[in-house]
Design a protein around this motif. Structure first.
Motif, PDB file in Angstrom:
ATOM      1  N   ASN A 551      49.220 -50.263  43.622  1.00  0.00           N
ATOM      2  CA  ASN A 551      50.061 -50.082  44.809  1.00  0.00           C
ATOM      3  C   ASN A 551      50.040 -48.612  45.218  1.00  0.00           C
ATOM      4  N   LYS A 553      50.627 -46.933  47.959  1.00  0.00           N
ATOM      5  CA  LYS A 553      51.729 -46.380  48.767  1.00  0.00           C
ATOM      6  C   LYS A 553      52.880 -45.916  47.875  1.00  0.00           C
ATOM      7  N   ASP A 554      53.335 -46.786  46.970  1.00  0.00           N
ATOM      8  CA  ASP A 554      54.444 -46.431  46.073  1.00  0.00           C
ATOM      9  C   ASP A 554      54.054 -45.278  45.148  1.00  0.00           C
TER      10      ASP A 554
END
Length: 647
Positions: A551, A553-554
């Protein structure tokens, strides 16, 4: 006082402490009032020597909790270096505990059953050493100690139980009324005056064969029971009759081990006629000699051990059922946990001349893995390497979804798992060969170890299927994983030399991620190139992809927040790229996603310039600081490069 004086004084003191001391029978009985150890049975004295257990709550330790399913387990200081044998040792101690309580175990033979080199003899030696801790009390008449080390309590039959219990606190179950032929003759001479007997305090001794004895099977054609029960002393027949107790030589194992411990080595290699005296000695507490002199008492422990093949042959013979029923079998399998197996090798090295020799990181781990893999049973729905890791207490929930629980593996494998495979003896011989493989230095490393293992497996002339399986462990399991390990070691040594490179990569990542989050273009300060959000994303992905960030973005938000927080408290400076484990791993993977980046520096060929030469020397120093010799660094680097080039 000279230091040597201390040595001589302490030696003399220790000798005196083990010297025989004498008392009257009356004093002995009075002593029994306050000290139960004066009339303690052999199992009781052994239990006292083993000591109280230390209770370990395994739920407090993640690894032990997974291995023992969060149970509380007992460990004993007396067996501190018997690694991975907690369950076996607990069963042995339970046997003595039950025997000490007067249960059925006191009439049984303790039988250690296990594969070669599994620790049976070491356990037997430790038990014999523990038997030497507490003294035994033996009858003496005149200048002569009872030749079968009999207890003074043998003088008293059960009918005298109430008197002895009331006056001296001796439980009546201790009174058998069994005395030796030697004692019966003295009683007759003394006209029944037992006050003329003396009592001697003797420390059991393996060297003197007093209270501790060892019997080994001899030639099947001429060995008889005299090695257990003794025989007539021909020299004394000139003056004594053949059935006189004093003409008998009480030299058998049962004679010498009364009130103590008899070890019967490789018991089932002995002819069956030899084993018959053991039946009555355990069940009835006495046995007969080779002459008509009367029964001889025995209140000791009989411990036997042998390999599984002999036991199976003996067990499958229906004629031996009575004997089998009197045997308490304790299985002593090989260690099935890599960590404990490695500790066994460390212990063996400590007791050898190799203790100061260089052993490259990962060597003992690799050998332990090979040994354990050879001992495990295949599981139909899981690979063996995962099973080995589960047995060692690792959690594979996120690594291998097909891995089963430890209990499920054990249930499927059955009770005989660990009873075959390569022995610890075989493994240590391989390790010794690896230490001595190099012609110029005594040092071990995994590359030589894998080669030695491969040669030894081929030379053992194992069944074709077994040999193929063992070689597959080396080539398919151990070599690729060691390549990964040494690659990581090389990278760390290289990486520590290039801290600035890692920091620059981190600083750039933070700058890119910050611009990407804020949706701003970014001007590269080095090239002046203007990057839009799409190009920034491409650059960030190059760094994240080798580490498999699921992930992005996170992850980017998390790293930027961490960097901003650190800047606020450190005068606007970015944190060190190694200070945050998650980003450290990402940067490491990026730095070494292309192994070619390392090759000019880590290789031992001629260097293109002095700067590369300097970096190479730094790299070698870093590797040596990690526990490798210079020759090992060269060998392992060359092996690693060959493996990588071969794909």
């Amino acid at each position: 006082m000279l230091p040597s004086d201390d040595l001589f004084t302490s030696y003399t003191r220790a000798f005196e402490a083990r010297r025989q001391t004498e008392m009257s029978l009356a004093d002995y009985l009075k002593g029994c009032r306050s000290d139960p150890m004066l009339y303690a049975s052999a199992p009781e004295r052994l239990l006292a020597a083993i000591g109280e257990p230390e209770i370990i709550d395994t739920s407090r330790d993640p690894r032990l909790g997974r291995i023992f399913m969060n149970r509380s387990i007992r460990t004993y200081k007396s067996f501190v270096e018997f690694y991975g044998m907690e369950e076996t040792i607990e069963r042995i101690v339970s046997f003595f505990r039950h025997a000490a309580q007067g249960l059925e175990e006191r009439k049984q033979i303790l039988y250690l059953l296990g594969p070669v080199g599994g620790g049976k003899s070491s356990l037997a030696e430790r038990l014999k050493a523990l038997m030497e801790v507490h003294p035994i009390y033996v009858l003496k008449a005149g200048d002569e100690i009872s030749p079968v080390f009999e207890s003074p309590l043998g003088l008293f039959g059960p009918e005298m139980g109430p008197t002895l219990e009331d006056e001296y606190g001796i439980p009546r179950r201790r009174l058998t009324g069994l005395v030796s032929p030697w004692c019966r003759k003295r009683l007759d001479e003394f006209g029944g005056d037992i006050s003329r007997f003396r009592v001697v305090r003797i420390m059991p001794s393996r060297l003197r064969q007093e209270g501790i004895a060892k019997t080994e099977p001899g030639d099947e054609n001429n060995q008889d029971i005299s090695s257990l029960v003794g025989k007539v002393d021909i020299r004394k027949l000139e003056t004594l009759s053949q059935n006189d107790p004093d003409a008998y030589s009480y030299s058998g194992g049962l004679n010498r081990a009364n009130q103590g411990l008899l070890e019967f080595v490789e018991m089932f290699k002995a002819p069956i006629k030899m084993l018959h005296p053991l039946l009555t000695a355990t069940q009835e507490g006495n046995y007969v000699g080779t002459e008509n002199i009367g029964s001889i008492p025995f209140t000791g422990i009989i411990m036997a051990h042998s390999n599984e093949a002999e036991w199976q042959n003996f067990k499958n013979n229906k004629n031996n059922e009575a004997f089998i029923d009197r045997i308490y079998v304790i299985k002593v399998p090989y260690c099935l946990r890599v960590t404990e197996e490695r500790m066994i090798y460390e212990k063996l090295i400590r007791t050898s001349e190799l203790t100061d020799s260089a052993c490259a990181p990962g060597s003992l781990e690799l050998l332990a893995r090979f040994s354990v893999l050879s001992r495990l049973r295949e599981h139909e729905n899981s690979n063996l390497f995962s099973k080995m890791r589960v047995y060692d207490g690792e959690s594979l929930r996120e690594v291998d979804p097909r891995a089963r629980s430890l209990q499920e593996y054990k249930d499927a494998a059955g009770v005989d798992e660990g009873m075959d495979g390569v022995s610890t003896r075989f493994a240590f011989k391989a390790l010794a060969a690896a230490f001595n493989y190099d012609t110029t230095e005594v040092a071990a490393d995994p590359v030589h170890l894998m080669y030695v293992l491969e040669q030894m497996v081929r030379q053992e002339q194992l069944p074709t299927e077994t040999e193929k399986r063992y070689l597959e462990f080396i080539k398919a399991d151990l070599a690729p994983r060691y390549a990964e390990f040494i690659g990581h070691e090389i990278q760390k040594a290289y990486l520590e030399s290039y801290h600035d490179y890692g920091q620059n990569l981190f600083d750039r990542y933070v700058a890119y991620a910050d611009a990407w989050i804020e949706d701003q273009d970014f001007k590269d300060p080095d090239t002046g190139q203007l990057l839009n959000r799409e190009l920034i994303n491409q650059e960030l992905t190059k760094i994240e992809k080798p580490a498999g960030i699921a992930n992005p973005k996170d992850f980017r938000n998390e790293v930027v927040k961490f960097a901003l927080r650190t800047r606020a408290s450190h005068g606007g400076h970015n944190p060190s790229w190694t200070s945050y484990e998650k980003i450290r791993e990402v940067i490491e993977r990026r730095m070494f996603s292309q192994v070619e980046d390392l090759l000019p520096v880590i290789s031992f060929g001629s260097k293109k310039d002095s700067e590369t030469e300097k970096k190479h020397d730094e790299f070698v120093e870093r590797m040596m600081a990690r526990g490798y010799t210079e020759r090992q660094v060269r060998r392992l680097v060359e092996w690693y490069m060959r493996v990588k080039q071969a794909g």
